[in-house]
Design an enzyme around this catalytic site. Structure first.
Site, PDB file in Angstrom:
ATOM      1  N   ASP A  50     -56.094 -22.172   3.211  1.00 45.00           N
ATOM      2  CA  ASP A  50     -56.984 -21.034   2.311  1.00 45.00           C
ATOM      3  C   ASP A  50     -57.502 -21.820   1.370  1.00 45.00           C
ATOM      4  OD1 ASP A  50     -57.973 -19.192   0.644  1.00 45.00           O
ATOM      5  OD2 ASP A  50     -56.495 -17.904   0.836  1.00 45.00           O
ATOM      6  N   ALA A  74     -66.993 -20.156   3.190  1.00 45.52           N
ATOM      7  CA  ALA A  74     -67.601 -19.390   1.949  1.00 45.52           C
ATOM      8  C   ALA A  74     -67.565 -17.740   2.822  1.00 45.52           C
ATOM      9  CB  ALA A  74     -68.745 -19.693   1.759  1.00 45.52           C
ATOM     10  N   TYR A 139     -73.626 -12.467  -3.693  1.00 49.61           N
ATOM     11  CA  TYR A 139     -73.802 -13.726  -2.733  1.00 49.61           C
ATOM     12  C   TYR A 139     -74.429 -14.704  -3.291  1.00 49.61           C
ATOM     13  CZ  TYR A 139     -74.764 -16.697   1.069  1.00 49.61           C
ATOM     14  OH  TYR A 139     -74.879 -18.045   1.896  1.00 49.61           O
ATOM     15  N   LYS A 143     -73.331 -18.106  -5.429  1.00 46.86           N
ATOM     16  CA  LYS A 143     -73.842 -19.838  -4.868  1.00 46.86           C
ATOM     17  C   LYS A 143     -74.477 -20.485  -6.034  1.00 46.86           C
ATOM     18  CE  LYS A 143     -72.635 -20.094  -0.578  1.00 46.86           C
ATOM     19  NZ  LYS A 143     -71.800 -21.041   0.258  1.00 46.86           N
ATOM     20  N   PHE A 165     -82.159 -22.306   4.576  1.00 44.99           N
ATOM     21  CA  PHE A 165     -82.880 -21.149   4.794  1.00 44.99           C
ATOM     22  C   PHE A 165     -82.293 -20.462   5.970  1.00 44.99           C
ATOM     23  CE2 PHE A 165     -84.959 -22.862   1.146  1.00 44.99           C
ATOM     24  CZ  PHE A 165     -85.798 -21.955   0.532  1.00 44.99           C
ATOM     25  N   ASN A 166     -82.902 -19.265   6.550  1.00 44.21           N
ATOM     26  CA  ASN A 166     -82.542 -18.733   7.859  1.00 44.21           C
ATOM     27  C   ASN A 166     -82.411 -19.562   8.938  1.00 44.21           C
ATOM     28  OD1 ASN A 166     -82.234 -16.265   6.362  1.00 44.21           O
ATOM     29  ND2 ASN A 166     -84.134 -15.417   6.932  1.00 44.21           N
ATOM     30  N   ARG A 201     -90.502 -14.789   7.642  1.00 46.12           N
ATOM     31  CA  ARG A 201     -89.542 -15.619   7.039  1.00 46.12           C
ATOM     32  C   ARG A 201     -89.385 -16.765   7.760  1.00 46.12           C
ATOM     33  NH1 ARG A 201     -89.954 -12.269   3.646  1.00 46.12           N
ATOM     34  NH2 ARG A 201     -88.628 -10.936   2.635  1.00 46.12           N
TER      35      ARG A 201
END
Length: 298
Positions: A50, A74, A139, A143, A165-166, A201
């Site tokens: 952890d 994360a 979120y 970050k 990015f995505n 996107r």
């Protein structure tokens, strides 16, 4: 643990979506790959750890003594309801790792830390690293705070921060948009509920991201933040049309108001200029259609 002369890479969150791809990639490059996860693993190279426990990380780093570190662990789901957990893991988990590195006997040549394009917030247009971040959810904010804390270590450790990015690929969980769409086609569903399908996107390949991480990790670059993006945007309608061709049938789309965000930005993509100037442009090696087809046929 057997001590070998081959270079060692240590990946936190190695059993997540990106971590599994990185593990396979570096094993194929003949690296010794070690990593952490929260649960028991049958693999000898993966340790239960952890990142909120700095002493556990310290002991593990001393045991592995890695040459390179990639920090992925994360809370990465934007809709995570436990707000405290988001900040604890994303900020203090990262600080624990960096503190443990400094206190341990290891001296990694490079540390790559994954942030997110979510730090920019909902900004129309092309997003550059020089822009002032303005996150709109916990979120993204976690970050951004993490990035600011990490920069305090720039003068002592060789660190690169990446803002992906995505991106998508086989094995990504179905609560993410592209896996959700592909799974509906694989299951031959007649209908799918989505939000606004006319927004643009980036939808990049996980293999593109892995190659970027590799190039940055072994570069001479340090103390920098990079967008990991292609600058190539697609709208969801185009993705649906591509999937219609791949699956050889048309799915009916129902727009669910619950999935439509207020004041949604029509077009959002990253500027890859800084990235490509540093490691080159290899976007032609990856295509969205190829990624979708791989996900559908797996």
């Amino acid at each position: 643990m057997e001590v070998l002369s081959r270079e060692k890479i240590f990946i936190t969150g190695i059993e997540g979506f990106t971590g599994r791809y990185l593990e396979k990639y570096f094993l194929e490059q003949d690296f010794l790959v070690y990593g952490t996860c929260l649960h028991e693993s049958e693999k000898e190279n993966i340790f239960t750890c952890d990142i909120l426990n700095e002493n556990a990380i310290f002991d593990l780093l001393n045991e592995v003594n890695p040459d390179y570190i990639i920090h992925l662990a994360a809370i990465s789901f934007v809709a995570e309801k436990n707000q405290k957990k988001i900040y604890d893991v994303n900020i203090f988990g990262t600080l624990n790792l960096l503190n443990a590195i400094e206190k341990s006997g290891c001296n990694p040549r490079k540390i790559l830390i994954a942030s997110s394009a979510a730090v920019y917030g909902n900004v129309e247009g092309v997003l550059e690293e020089s822009m002032c971040p303005n996150p709109v959810n916990h979120y993204g904010n976690s970050k951004l705070v993490m990035e600011n804390m990490v920069k305090q270590f720039y003068n002592r450790l060789n660190i690169i921060i990446v803002r992906p990015f995505n991106y998508t690929g086989t094995g990504q969980k179905n609560h993410f948009l592209i896996p959700k769409i592909v799974s509906h086609y694989k299951d031959k569903k007649e209908k799918i509920e989505l939000g606004n399908i006319d927004v643009y996107r980036e939808f990049n390949s996980v293999f593109f991201v892995i190659k970027c991480y590799n190039e940055l990790l072994f570069s001479e670059i340090k103390s920098e933040v990079f967008n990991v993006c292609t600058g190539k945007e697609k709208n969801i309608r185009t993705i649906l049309n591509t999937m219609n061709d791949i699956a050889n049938y048309s799915i009916e789309v129902e727009v669910n108001p619950k999935f439509v965000r207020k004041n949604e930005i029509k077009m959002l993509k990253g500027s890859p200029d800084k990235l490509f100037q540093s490691i080159g442009d290899f976007t032609d090696e990856f295509s969205l259609e190829g990624t979708l087809r791989d996900m559908y046929e797996c």
